[in-house]
Design a protein around this motif. Structure first.
Motif, PDB file in Angstrom:
ATOM      1  N   ALA A  84       0.839  -1.198   0.000  1.00  0.00           N
ATOM      2  CA  ALA A  84       0.000   0.000   0.000  1.00  0.00           C
ATOM      3  C   ALA A  84       0.872   1.246   0.000  1.00  0.00           C
ATOM      4  O   ALA A  84       2.094   1.179   0.131  1.00  0.00           O
ATOM      5  N   GLY A  85       0.225   2.402  -0.154  1.00  0.00           N
ATOM      6  CA  GLY A  85       0.947   3.666  -0.141  1.00  0.00           C
ATOM      7  C   GLY A  85       1.309   4.081   1.270  1.00  0.00           C
ATOM      8  O   GLY A  85       0.846   3.500   2.260  1.00  0.00           O
ATOM      9  N   GLY A  86       2.124   5.106   1.372  1.00  0.00           N
ATOM     10  CA  GLY A  86       2.570   5.556   2.682  1.00  0.00           C
ATOM     11  C   GLY A  86       1.484   6.256   3.471  1.00  0.00           C
ATOM     12  O   GLY A  86       1.390   6.117   4.688  1.00  0.00           O
ATOM     13  N   LYS A  87       0.652   7.042   2.809  1.00  0.00           N
ATOM     14  CA  LYS A  87      -0.390   7.809   3.475  1.00  0.00           C
ATOM     15  C   LYS A  87      -1.734   7.470   2.847  1.00  0.00           C
ATOM     16  O   LYS A  87      -1.956   7.745   1.671  1.00  0.00           O
ATOM     17  N   PRO A  88      -2.663   6.889   3.620  1.00  0.00           N
ATOM     18  CA  PRO A  88      -3.948   6.495   3.047  1.00  0.00           C
ATOM     19  C   PRO A  88      -4.749   7.683   2.528  1.00  0.00           C
ATOM     20  O   PRO A  88      -4.736   8.768   3.119  1.00  0.00           O
ATOM     21  N   LEU A  89      -5.428   7.460   1.417  1.00  0.00           N
ATOM     22  CA  LEU A  89      -6.333   8.454   0.865  1.00  0.00           C
ATOM     23  C   LEU A  89      -7.536   8.591   1.785  1.00  0.00           C
ATOM     24  O   LEU A  89      -8.242   7.614   2.055  1.00  0.00           O
ATOM     25  N   VAL A  90      -7.763   9.780   2.309  1.00  0.00           N
ATOM     26  CA  VAL A  90      -8.879  10.011   3.220  1.00  0.00           C
ATOM     27  C   VAL A  90     -10.182  10.040   2.426  1.00  0.00           C
ATOM     28  O   VAL A  90     -10.292  10.738   1.414  1.00  0.00           O
ATOM     29  N   LEU A  91     -11.150   9.267   2.884  1.00  0.00           N
ATOM     30  CA  LEU A  91     -12.461   9.252   2.263  1.00  0.00           C
ATOM     31  C   LEU A  91     -13.421  10.098   3.097  1.00  0.00           C
ATOM     32  O   LEU A  91     -13.502   9.945   4.316  1.00  0.00           O
ATOM     33  N   ARG A  92     -14.132  10.963   2.449  1.00  0.00           N
ATOM     34  CA  ARG A  92     -15.108  11.796   3.146  1.00  0.00           C
ATOM     35  C   ARG A  92     -16.281  10.929   3.609  1.00  0.00           C
ATOM     36  O   ARG A  92     -16.664   9.975   2.941  1.00  0.00           O
ATOM     37  N   THR A  93     -16.839  11.265   4.749  1.00  0.00           N
ATOM     38  CA  THR A  93     -17.972  10.520   5.275  1.00  0.00           C
ATOM     39  C   THR A  93     -19.127  11.463   5.576  1.00  0.00           C
ATOM     40  O   THR A  93     -18.940  12.625   5.952  1.00  0.00           O
ATOM     41  N   SER A  94     -20.344  10.959   5.410  1.00  0.00           N
ATOM     42  CA  SER A  94     -21.539  11.729   5.706  1.00  0.00           C
ATOM     43  C   SER A  94     -21.748  11.804   7.213  1.00  0.00           C
ATOM     44  O   SER A  94     -21.412  10.867   7.951  1.00  0.00           O
ATOM     45  N   ALA A  95     -22.290  12.910   7.691  1.00  0.00           N
ATOM     46  CA  ALA A  95     -22.540  13.077   9.121  1.00  0.00           C
ATOM     47  C   ALA A  95     -23.543  12.051   9.624  1.00  0.00           C
ATOM     48  O   ALA A  95     -23.461  11.579  10.765  1.00  0.00           O
ATOM     49  N   GLU A  96     -24.494  11.686   8.794  1.00  0.00           N
ATOM     50  CA  GLU A  96     -25.496  10.695   9.150  1.00  0.00           C
ATOM     51  C   GLU A  96     -25.608   9.668   8.042  1.00  0.00           C
ATOM     52  O   GLU A  96     -25.451   9.984   6.864  1.00  0.00           O
ATOM     53  N   GLU A  97     -25.893   8.442   8.419  1.00  0.00           N
ATOM     54  CA  GLU A  97     -26.046   7.385   7.428  1.00  0.00           C
ATOM     55  C   GLU A  97     -27.259   7.647   6.545  1.00  0.00           C
ATOM     56  O   GLU A  97     -28.324   8.058   7.027  1.00  0.00           O
ATOM     57  N   LEU A  98     -27.091   7.418   5.258  1.00  0.00           N
ATOM     58  CA  LEU A  98     -28.180   7.583   4.310  1.00  0.00           C
ATOM     59  C   LEU A  98     -29.273   6.552   4.597  1.00  0.00           C
ATOM     60  O   LEU A  98     -29.004   5.346   4.635  1.00  0.00           O
ATOM     61  N   PRO A  99     -30.520   6.995   4.798  1.00  0.00           N
ATOM     62  CA  PRO A  99     -31.608   6.017   4.970  1.00  0.00           C
ATOM     63  C   PRO A  99     -31.959   5.398   3.619  1.00  0.00           C
ATOM     64  O   PRO A  99     -32.238   6.102   2.650  1.00  0.00           O
ATOM     65  N   VAL A 100     -31.921   4.082   3.548  1.00  0.00           N
ATOM     66  CA  VAL A 100     -32.165   3.360   2.303  1.00  0.00           C
ATOM     67  C   VAL A 100     -33.244   2.313   2.546  1.00  0.00           C
ATOM     68  O   VAL A 100     -33.203   1.592   3.551  1.00  0.00           O
ATOM     69  N   SER A 101     -34.190   2.224   1.641  1.00  0.00           N
ATOM     70  CA  SER A 101     -35.187   1.158   1.720  1.00  0.00           C
ATOM     71  C   SER A 101     -35.661   0.800   0.321  1.00  0.00           C
ATOM     72  O   SER A 101     -35.626   1.624  -0.592  1.00  0.00           O
ATOM     73  N   TYR A 102     -36.058  -0.450   0.161  1.00  0.00           N
ATOM     74  CA  TYR A 102     -36.620  -0.933  -1.095  1.00  0.00           C
ATOM     75  C   TYR A 102     -37.766  -1.866  -0.743  1.00  0.00           C
ATOM     76  O   TYR A 102     -37.897  -2.318   0.408  1.00  0.00           O
ATOM     77  N   ALA A 103     -38.609  -2.140  -1.702  1.00  0.00           N
ATOM     78  CA  ALA A 103     -39.821  -2.918  -1.440  1.00  0.00           C
ATOM     79  C   ALA A 103     -39.655  -4.371  -1.858  1.00  0.00           C
ATOM     80  O   ALA A 103     -39.115  -4.672  -2.923  1.00  0.00           O
TER      81      ALA A 103
END
Length: 413
Positions: free
Chosen positions: A63-82
């Motif tokens: 791997a690389g020396g410094k990990p690529l920082v991934l942005r994160t959402s403040a709250e989890e996305l609500p997901v639903s399907y039928a």
């Protein structure tokens, strides 16, 4: 007939040699054995899938020396399907489909990230056939480097051991499209099948054994005319890369992508034999976020920090298959299934059959027992799913996985 979404490893019943590798950690008492990888109990699946390096010879992908920082959402996305008139949310989706890891990322921001079945952000999980798509990406990098002149180059130019075989006159691109015209039987319970012969060669742990199996196959169709799913041809990607670059798949992946992109953890790749060639068709393991970083690299058109790693147009060409092509969605299996195939990626339905959620141009790497690396350039979405399905192929779970991803895209708009 084998379904394209999870295809061919469903019926494996062959023996592995037991290799003298390091014992697994005491914290993982339920790791299965190498000879029963495709028949593990529910208790054994997750511990085994994250500890494959204790069962098989592997090579590290630095791997690389410094990990690529991934942005994160403040709250989890609500997901639903039928399903049958009932709304299924993320919790229920994971329980219903034995999901062990889940990540949805849009515009480079993580909207959903879940771990289950003992996994953590540091767990490295096996890819199964997702490795095929990673391997084809390395072929693209070698084309960009000028190490492979063109996908029209003959395979024998890079794998001399295939000279005089049915692969004479077959191009690198036709191998990537599993359209060589060379006969291949992917049935595992038939001890005489080609897939079993490939596995027997791997079990023998002798360098060059798998290529020898491939060299003994017969041609039954004109090259470029017919799709036939072949794990053996996916393996050839590692041999093509080695012949073109002089480097192993692990080393080239580290040099071109894993290091420069900033992965958080070294990956590892299963080998044909100790210190041998990578199994380009399977056996790759990485963390959930690193799979997502790889997916974002594909979404970014194969460019890292302004430097082009893949040829211009490579990513766009994956789903750009002509309706007249035998690889177009819905044509691979006499129209029964809607997925297409190109460059070792499955193409989601296009045109009139495309759904509003997925749109046109989405594609996915797919591994047995429910592993997915989904890429949707138009929706700027990457999804990673790890699962421990009870069978290599579970139709309900296949449909629900794509339904969940589609619902996540809709919810994020």
């Amino acid at each position: 007939m084998l379904k394209p979404s999870l295809l061919s490893l469903a019926l494996l019943s062959c023996s592995f040699s037991v290799l003298a590798l390091s014992p697994p950690p005491q914290s993982e008492p339920y790791i299965g054995t190498a000879d029963n990888l495709y028949g593990l109990s529910a208790q054994e699946q997750a511990p085994t899938y994250r500890n494959m390096n204790f069962l098989y010879p592997t090579r590290s992908v630095a791997a690389g020396g410094k990990p690529l920082v991934l942005r994160t959402s403040a709250e989890e996305l609500p997901v639903s399907y039928a399903v049958d008139g009932k709304d299924i949310n993320t919790d229920v989706f994971m329980r219903r489909n034995q999901v062990a890891g889940l990540l949805i990322m849009r515009d480079g921001k993580i909207l959903v990230e879940r771990y289950a079945q003992g996994n953590t952000p540091d767990s490295r999980w096996t890819s199964f056939s997702i490795a095929k798509s990673i391997s084809s990406t390395l072929i693209g990098a070698a084309v960009a480097d000028g190490k492979i002149g063109s996908l029209n180059d003959e395979v024998t130019r890079y794998v001399p051991a295939l000279k005089g075989s049915s692969y004479e006159g077959v191009s690198v691109g036709q191998v990537l499209d599993m359209s060589s015209g060379v006969k291949w039987n992917e049935t595992y319970r038939d001890p005489k099948s080609d897939r079993r012969q490939m596995f027997n060669a791997q079990l023998a742990q002798q360098p060059g054994g798998i290529v020898a199996v491939m060299a003994g196959l017969k041609r039954i169709h004109p090259a470029g005319s017919t799709f036939n799913y072949s794990t053996g041809e996916s393996y050839l990607q590692a041999e093509i890369l080695k012949g073109a670059t002089g480097k192993t798949s692990s080393a080239y992946l580290s040099e071109k992508i894993w290091g420069p992109l900033g992965m958080q953890t070294p990956a590892f790749w299963q080998l044909e034999s100790p210190n041998g060639t990578e199994i380009a068709s399977s056996g790759f393991s990485a963390t959930l976020r690193d799979y997502a970083r790889f997916g974002q690299f594909i979404l970014n058109d194969g460019v890292i920090n302004g430097k082009r790693v893949l040829p211009q147009g490579w990513v766009a060409s994956i789903a750009d298959v002509s309706p007249e092509s035998h690889l177009y969605p819905g044509k691979l299996y006499d129209g029964e299934y809607d997925l297409g195939y190109h460059k070792q990626w499955w193409i989601l339905p296009k045109g009139d059959k495309a759904t509003a959620e997925h749109g046109d141009g989405a594609f996915s790497a797919v591994g047995i027992f429910g592993q997915y690396l989904y890429i949707n350039p138009a929706k700027k979405t990457v999804a990673v799913v790890w699962s421990t399905w009870p069978e290599p192929e579970v139709e309900r779970s296949e449909k629900e996985t794509f339904a969940y991803i589609g619902a996540a895209i809709k919810a994020s708009e």
